[in-house]
Motif scaffolding. Structure first.
Motif, PDB file in Angstrom:
ATOM      1  N   ILE A   1       0.837  -1.201   0.000  1.00 54.45           N
ATOM      2  CA  ILE A   1       0.000   0.000   0.000  1.00 54.45           C
ATOM      3  C   ILE A   1       0.873   1.252   0.000  1.00 54.45           C
ATOM      4  CG2 ILE A   1      -1.757   1.311   1.268  1.00 54.45           C
ATOM      5  CD1 ILE A   1      -2.739  -1.376   2.412  1.00 54.45           C
ATOM      6  N   VAL A   2       1.953   1.208   0.774  1.00 55.09           N
ATOM      7  CA  VAL A   2       2.899   2.332   0.792  1.00 55.09           C
ATOM      8  C   VAL A   2       3.450   2.570  -0.614  1.00 55.09           C
ATOM      9  CG1 VAL A   2       5.149   3.144   1.628  1.00 55.09           C
ATOM     10  CG2 VAL A   2       3.554   2.059   3.213  1.00 55.09           C
ATOM     11  N   PHE A   3       3.907   1.504  -1.277  1.00 51.21           N
ATOM     12  CA  PHE A   3       4.518   1.632  -2.601  1.00 51.21           C
ATOM     13  C   PHE A   3       3.508   2.128  -3.640  1.00 51.21           C
ATOM     14  CE2 PHE A   3       8.194  -1.657  -2.014  1.00 51.21           C
ATOM     15  CZ  PHE A   3       8.767  -0.790  -1.106  1.00 51.21           C
ATOM     16  N   VAL A   4       2.301   1.555  -3.633  1.00 48.44           N
ATOM     17  CA  VAL A   4       1.275   1.954  -4.607  1.00 48.44           C
ATOM     18  C   VAL A   4       0.918   3.428  -4.428  1.00 48.44           C
ATOM     19  CG1 VAL A   4      -1.136   1.643  -5.280  1.00 48.44           C
ATOM     20  CG2 VAL A   4       0.323  -0.357  -4.932  1.00 48.44           C
ATOM     21  N   THR A   5       0.739   3.852  -3.171  1.00 42.41           N
ATOM     22  CA  THR A   5       0.413   5.259  -2.888  1.00 42.41           C
ATOM     23  C   THR A   5       1.545   6.173  -3.322  1.00 42.41           C
ATOM     24  OG1 THR A   5      -0.904   4.554  -0.972  1.00 42.41           O
ATOM     25  CG2 THR A   5      -0.289   6.880  -1.087  1.00 42.41           C
ATOM     26  N   TRP A   6       2.750   5.774  -2.992  1.00 40.63           N
ATOM     27  CA  TRP A   6       3.944   6.568  -3.340  1.00 40.63           C
ATOM     28  C   TRP A   6       4.039   6.760  -4.846  1.00 40.63           C
ATOM     29  CZ3 TRP A   6       9.008   5.604  -0.212  1.00 40.63           C
ATOM     30  CH2 TRP A   6       9.956   6.581  -0.515  1.00 40.63           C
TER      31      TRP A   6
END
Length: 418
Positions: free
Chosen positions: A189-194
């Motif tokens: 989720i962190v990577f997708v949002t980033w």
């Protein structure tokens, strides 16, 4: 001589501490109650909440109660170990926090602005937020799905804008979080949002700087740390850039291992045929390309010698050394791409090591005679594929040899026509 008389002292008297020197009792619950009361007056408006926090900083000790402050802003109350809220029979939670409100990016960004402005106002809170995140990320098992998603999105925003360093993500590498898949889900989720907010290049750059690239497999449950699953997970989440980045980093590690093995083989004076076999095994094992391997071979072979500092002697020393390893180079220049990669690397090496400036043409001639480099590759290098480093010097050195190669080629074609 007169002796000094001792001054009288009072015994048994209690010395009172001045009020300003008395240290207040640490009372995070009292701090929480004050903040919650202020939030109740401010209502749900984030601008009003920020204004309250801004003014309250002159009365409440944010430096001392920074952890409690961030607990409240993130979870709405004080966090106990494990991620549950401290319950003490009173009103101990507010919905005016990151975890409260809708599951939307707009909600997360609104709270990000509150954090950002507050940390600009009170700079010491930046370091306290980093420490808070190291703690909170270990607690994610105690949060529900909605809370984890909001925290992951906020983490992406904080890391991408520099509020916290990417290395805080390593706190997720906890045995229980990894085993249950929570660490990986959160990271994705962190990577997708980033990626959505800042772009893929920003993400991979930060991963490399933080050293997280090498630890990515550790976020996967132990039974899912396979290359196939790694590829599947990142493809499903639209993170092909991370997958390519990880492959490139793994490739660098494999090349380094190959280089270390080669250094050891050369230092032990192993026969060249054994070294060739060893390198071929590594190429197959690590799925390396020939053009990637050849530059490592050059660097390692040339790094194994302490070169003579006299320019007039280094040529003989270099040619003798390279003649010994010519079969090694020849074994890994089976394509024009790998030949060209080697030739450009030789050029750059001679430019970077001044004593070799006049040796370049002799090395190329040696490699031509020992079937390491073909005439087509040498001509292509001369016409269009050379490096800019020392370009004029090396092209001048090679001009007569290139002329000879071209004339020989024309004579060969003429003979064929006849």
């Amino acid at each position: 001589m007169s002796q000094k008389t001792e001054k009288p002292t009072l015994s048994g008297q209690r010395i009172k501490t001045r009020k300003r020197d008395e240290k207040e009792k640490y009372d995070p619950v009292g701090f929480r109650d004050s903040v919650l009361a202020g939030f109740a007056e401010a209502g749900d408006d984030l601008e009003s909440i920020y204004k309250y926090l801004d003014l309250a900083g002159s009365k409440l000790d944010y430096r001392r109660y920074g952890e409690a402050l961030f607990d409240i802003l993130i979870a709405g109350g004080l966090l106990a170990p494990g991620g549950t809220l401290v319950q003490d029979g009173k009103s101990c939670r507010t919905e005016s926090c990151l975890f409260g409100g809708p599951d939307s990016m707009e909600h997360v960004k609104g709270w990000e602005q509150v954090f950002t402005k507050l940390m600009r106002r009170y700079k010491y809170l930046e370091k306290l937020l980093e420490e808070e995140m190291k703690k909170v990320l270990v607690y994610i098992k105690g949060f529900n799905d909605s809370e984890r998603v909001k925290l992951a999105r906020m983490t992406a925003l904080w890391i991408s804008n520099g509020s916290v360093p990417p290395a805080v993500l390593n706190s997720l590498i906890n045995e229980h979080l990894v085993k249950d898949g929570l660490a990986l889900d959160f990271l994705l989720i962190v990577f997708v949002t980033w990626k959505q907010e800042k772009g893929a290049s920003s993400l991979t750059t930060a991963l490399r700087k933080a050293g997280i690239d090498s630890s990515l497999p550790e976020f996967f449950p132990p039974n899912k740390r396979t290359e196939e699953n790694f590829k599947l997970v990142f493809e499903e989440n639209g993170l092909m850039e991370v997958l390519r980045f990880q492959k490139a980093q793994a490739n660098q590690g494999n090349k380094k291992d190959l280089q270390n093995q080669l250094e050891e083989d050369i230092s032990e004076n192993k026969p060249v045929k054994d070294i060739i076999a060893s390198v071929k095994d590594a190429v197959v094992k690590f799925h390396l390309q020939e053009h990637e391997v050849i530059t490592s071979l050059w660097n390692t072979v040339m790094g194994a010698v302490e070169w003579n500092k006299k320019e007039e002697l280094v040529a003989e020393q270099a040619l003798k050394h390279l003649r010994q390893y010519a079969p090694l180079f020849s074994s890994f220049t089976q394509t024009s791409r790998s030949e060209l990669a080697l030739l450009v690397r030789v050029q750059e090496f001679c430019y970077e090591n001044m004593n070799f400036m006049k040796v370049f043409q002799k090395i190329v001639l040696l490699f031509y005679k020992t079937d390491v480099l073909s005439e087509d590759t040498i001509i292509k290098w001369y016409k269009e594929a050379h490096s800019v480093k020392g370009k004029s010097v090396f092209l001048e050195q090679m001009s007569k040899f290139i002329e000879w190669l071209q004339n020989a080629e024309e004579e060969s074609e003429s003979a064929g026509d006849d």
